[in-house]
Design a protein around this motif. Sequence first.
Motif, PDB file in Angstrom:
ATOM      1  N   ALA A   1      20.329  63.355  34.718  1.00  0.00           N
ATOM      2  CA  ALA A   1      21.759  63.041  34.663  1.00  0.00           C
ATOM      3  C   ALA A   1      22.394  63.602  33.403  1.00  0.00           C
ATOM      4  CB  ALA A   1      21.970  61.532  34.743  1.00  0.00           C
ATOM      5  N   LEU A   2      21.697  63.524  32.285  1.00  0.00           N
ATOM      6  CA  LEU A   2      22.235  64.064  31.031  1.00  0.00           C
ATOM      7  C   LEU A   2      22.364  65.586  31.100  1.00  0.00           C
ATOM      8  CD1 LEU A   2      23.243  63.263  28.261  1.00  0.00           C
ATOM      9  CD2 LEU A   2      20.900  63.450  27.424  1.00  0.00           C
ATOM     10  N   ALA A   3      21.348  66.253  31.644  1.00  0.00           N
ATOM     11  CA  ALA A   3      21.414  67.714  31.786  1.00  0.00           C
ATOM     12  C   ALA A   3      22.546  68.108  32.734  1.00  0.00           C
ATOM     13  CB  ALA A   3      20.076  68.249  32.288  1.00  0.00           C
ATOM     14  N   LEU A   4      22.684  67.390  33.833  1.00  0.00           N
ATOM     15  CA  LEU A   4      23.755  67.691  34.786  1.00  0.00           C
ATOM     16  C   LEU A   4      25.130  67.381  34.204  1.00  0.00           C
ATOM     17  CD1 LEU A   4      22.036  66.437  38.042  1.00  0.00           C
ATOM     18  CD2 LEU A   4      22.714  68.807  37.535  1.00  0.00           C
ATOM     19  N   THR A   5      25.216  66.378  33.343  1.00  0.00           N
ATOM     20  CA  THR A   5      26.478  66.090  32.653  1.00  0.00           C
ATOM     21  C   THR A   5      26.924  67.309  31.860  1.00  0.00           C
ATOM     22  OG1 THR A   5      26.017  63.727  32.508  1.00  0.00           O
ATOM     23  CG2 THR A   5      27.619  64.614  30.939  1.00  0.00           C
ATOM     24  N   GLY A   6      25.996  67.915  31.135  1.00  0.00           N
ATOM     25  CA  GLY A   6      26.312  69.121  30.375  1.00  0.00           C
ATOM     26  C   GLY A   6      26.744  70.264  31.273  1.00  0.00           C
ATOM     27  N   TYR A   7      26.038  70.436  32.390  1.00  0.00           N
ATOM     28  CA  TYR A   7      26.388  71.504  33.325  1.00  0.00           C
ATOM     29  C   TYR A   7      27.808  71.312  33.853  1.00  0.00           C
ATOM     30  CZ  TYR A   7      26.795  74.238  37.560  1.00  0.00           C
ATOM     31  OH  TYR A   7      27.260  75.099  38.524  1.00  0.00           O
ATOM     32  N   PHE A   8      28.136  70.096  34.304  1.00  0.00           N
ATOM     33  CA  PHE A   8      29.456  69.875  34.883  1.00  0.00           C
ATOM     34  C   PHE A   8      30.566  69.893  33.826  1.00  0.00           C
ATOM     35  CE2 PHE A   8      26.937  68.524  38.530  1.00  0.00           C
ATOM     36  CZ  PHE A   8      27.581  69.242  39.517  1.00  0.00           C
ATOM     37  N   ALA A   9      30.252  69.524  32.592  1.00  0.00           N
ATOM     38  CA  ALA A   9      31.241  69.663  31.517  1.00  0.00           C
ATOM     39  C   ALA A   9      31.530  71.153  31.293  1.00  0.00           C
ATOM     40  CB  ALA A   9      30.734  68.999  30.244  1.00  0.00           C
TER      41      ALA A   9
ATOM     42  N   GLN B   1      38.740  71.729  41.412  1.00  0.00           N
ATOM     43  CA  GLN B   1      37.348  71.745  40.972  1.00  0.00           C
ATOM     44  C   GLN B   1      37.205  71.235  39.546  1.00  0.00           C
ATOM     45  OE1 GLN B   1      35.449  75.521  41.940  1.00  0.00           O
ATOM     46  NE2 GLN B   1      36.690  75.624  43.781  1.00  0.00           N
ATOM     47  N   LEU B   2      38.228  71.431  38.723  1.00  0.00           N
ATOM     48  CA  LEU B   2      38.227  70.865  37.380  1.00  0.00           C
ATOM     49  C   LEU B   2      38.169  69.341  37.445  1.00  0.00           C
ATOM     50  CD1 LEU B   2      38.677  70.911  34.280  1.00  0.00           C
ATOM     51  CD2 LEU B   2      41.115  71.127  34.746  1.00  0.00           C
ATOM     52  N   VAL B   3      38.966  68.761  38.328  1.00  0.00           N
ATOM     53  CA  VAL B   3      38.968  67.300  38.504  1.00  0.00           C
ATOM     54  C   VAL B   3      37.599  66.809  38.942  1.00  0.00           C
ATOM     55  CG1 VAL B   3      39.917  65.410  39.896  1.00  0.00           C
ATOM     56  CG2 VAL B   3      41.442  67.130  38.933  1.00  0.00           C
ATOM     57  N   THR B   4      37.010  67.459  39.943  1.00  0.00           N
ATOM     58  CA  THR B   4      35.721  66.984  40.436  1.00  0.00           C
ATOM     59  C   THR B   4      34.605  67.211  39.418  1.00  0.00           C
ATOM     60  OG1 THR B   4      35.382  69.037  41.672  1.00  0.00           O
ATOM     61  CG2 THR B   4      36.256  67.162  42.898  1.00  0.00           C
ATOM     62  N   ALA B   5      34.642  68.322  38.696  1.00  0.00           N
ATOM     63  CA  ALA B   5      33.608  68.579  37.685  1.00  0.00           C
ATOM     64  C   ALA B   5      33.693  67.564  36.541  1.00  0.00           C
ATOM     65  CB  ALA B   5      33.730  70.001  37.142  1.00  0.00           C
ATOM     66  N   ALA B   6      34.905  67.282  36.092  1.00  0.00           N
ATOM     67  CA  ALA B   6      35.066  66.295  35.015  1.00  0.00           C
ATOM     68  C   ALA B   6      34.652  64.907  35.480  1.00  0.00           C
ATOM     69  CB  ALA B   6      36.517  66.292  34.531  1.00  0.00           C
ATOM     70  N   THR B   7      35.023  64.549  36.704  1.00  0.00           N
ATOM     71  CA  THR B   7      34.634  63.246  37.245  1.00  0.00           C
ATOM     72  C   THR B   7      33.123  63.165  37.423  1.00  0.00           C
ATOM     73  OG1 THR B   7      36.764  63.055  38.351  1.00  0.00           O
ATOM     74  CG2 THR B   7      35.011  61.604  39.124  1.00  0.00           C
ATOM     75  N   MET B   8      32.524  64.245  37.870  1.00  0.00           N
ATOM     76  CA  MET B   8      31.070  64.273  38.027  1.00  0.00           C
ATOM     77  C   MET B   8      30.398  64.049  36.674  1.00  0.00           C
ATOM     78  SD  MET B   8      28.598  64.691  40.258  1.00  0.00           S
ATOM     79  CE  MET B   8      28.864  65.819  41.592  1.00  0.00           C
ATOM     80  N   SER B   9      30.920  64.667  35.619  1.00  0.00           N
ATOM     81  CA  SER B   9      30.362  64.456  34.278  1.00  0.00           C
ATOM     82  C   SER B   9      30.445  62.993  33.874  1.00  0.00           C
ATOM     83  CB  SER B   9      31.105  65.314  33.238  1.00  0.00           C
ATOM     84  OG  SER B   9      30.814  66.665  33.412  1.00  0.00           O
ATOM     85  N   VAL B  10      31.573  62.368  34.131  1.00  0.00           N
ATOM     86  CA  VAL B  10      31.751  60.949  33.791  1.00  0.00           C
ATOM     87  C   VAL B  10      30.767  60.079  34.569  1.00  0.00           C
ATOM     88  CG1 VAL B  10      33.364  58.993  33.979  1.00  0.00           C
ATOM     89  CG2 VAL B  10      34.158  61.193  33.093  1.00  0.00           C
ATOM     90  N   MET B  11      30.633  60.349  35.852  1.00  0.00           N
ATOM     91  CA  MET B  11      29.737  59.542  36.693  1.00  0.00           C
ATOM     92  C   MET B  11      28.284  59.726  36.275  1.00  0.00           C
ATOM     93  SD  MET B  11      31.548  60.100  40.398  1.00  0.00           S
ATOM     94  CE  MET B  11      30.431  59.053  41.313  1.00  0.00           C
ATOM     95  N   LEU B  12      27.867  60.965  36.011  1.00  0.00           N
ATOM     96  CA  LEU B  12      26.491  61.209  35.606  1.00  0.00           C
ATOM     97  C   LEU B  12      26.198  60.618  34.228  1.00  0.00           C
ATOM     98  CD1 LEU B  12      26.246  64.843  36.934  1.00  0.00           C
ATOM     99  CD2 LEU B  12      24.781  62.954  37.655  1.00  0.00           C
ATOM    100  N   LEU B  13      27.164  60.678  33.343  1.00  0.00           N
ATOM    101  CA  LEU B  13      26.973  60.091  32.014  1.00  0.00           C
ATOM    102  C   LEU B  13      26.769  58.581  32.128  1.00  0.00           C
ATOM    103  CD1 LEU B  13      26.768  61.036  29.141  1.00  0.00           C
ATOM    104  CD2 LEU B  13      29.215  60.671  28.875  1.00  0.00           C
ATOM    105  N   GLY B  14      27.390  57.971  33.136  1.00  0.00           N
ATOM    106  CA  GLY B  14      27.202  56.539  33.361  1.00  0.00           C
ATOM    107  C   GLY B  14      25.793  56.178  33.804  1.00  0.00           C
ATOM    108  N   MET B  15      25.010  57.164  34.226  1.00  0.00           N
ATOM    109  CA  MET B  15      23.624  56.918  34.645  1.00  0.00           C
ATOM    110  C   MET B  15      22.637  56.954  33.492  1.00  0.00           C
ATOM    111  SD  MET B  15      23.322  59.165  38.157  1.00  0.00           S
ATOM    112  CE  MET B  15      21.551  58.928  38.175  1.00  0.00           C
ATOM    113  N   VAL B  16      23.053  57.500  32.370  1.00  0.00           N
ATOM    114  CA  VAL B  16      22.124  57.674  31.229  1.00  0.00           C
ATOM    115  C   VAL B  16      21.812  56.352  30.583  1.00  0.00           C
ATOM    116  CG1 VAL B  16      21.853  58.790  28.998  1.00  0.00           C
ATOM    117  CG2 VAL B  16      22.910  60.015  30.857  1.00  0.00           C
TER     118      VAL B  16
END
Length: 180
Positions: free
Chosen positions: A120-128, A165-180
């Motif tokens: 999740a942390l690695a994917l957070t970086g990717y989506f950011a 896609q900016l909205v979804t990528a930023a939201t994905m980062s927020v959601m994945l960061l919540g898993m850490v």
Amino acid sequence: MDWVSGGLAAACLGTGLLHVLRVALRRRDVAAELSHAAMGLGMAAMLSPLGNPVPGPVWTVVFVLGVVWFGGAVLRSRTFGGDAGHHVVGSGAMLLMLAAGHSAHGRGVAGTLGLASVLALALTGYFAWHALRCADGCRRAEPAPGVVATRTRTLVAPQLAAGAQLVTAATMSVMLLGMV
């Protein structure tokens, strides 16, 4: 924090519906547009304070199909870069959140820092990073002389897709960061 989840859910719902509309209008890149739509609608469902109207196994099938479809494109092209690779990563991230039991409030299953948290942390970086790439794509180019802007032309503009896609990528980062 329900208002944050609700706001993000509404934004993702809007981006998902926009991509569905783009499929109807453009009739090109259908698989990619549907993948973006599924990601937006899936994140909206995960974040919705009203609950997810679609059963988890249905979402799992949708995102497994995304990994398989775009994974095949990656194998055929023999390169992981590009849109197909991004769709594999996006569908995989959605599967990770589904497997971790992402709740309606943007938090995953509580626990120690394990493999899911590291992913999740690695994917957070990717989506950011992807959000920054999309922000660059949002810059509006000057219309060509004599080209009249219409609603249809605006809906199919690459800048609007980049904004969604900016909205979804930023939201994905927020959601994945919540898993850490």
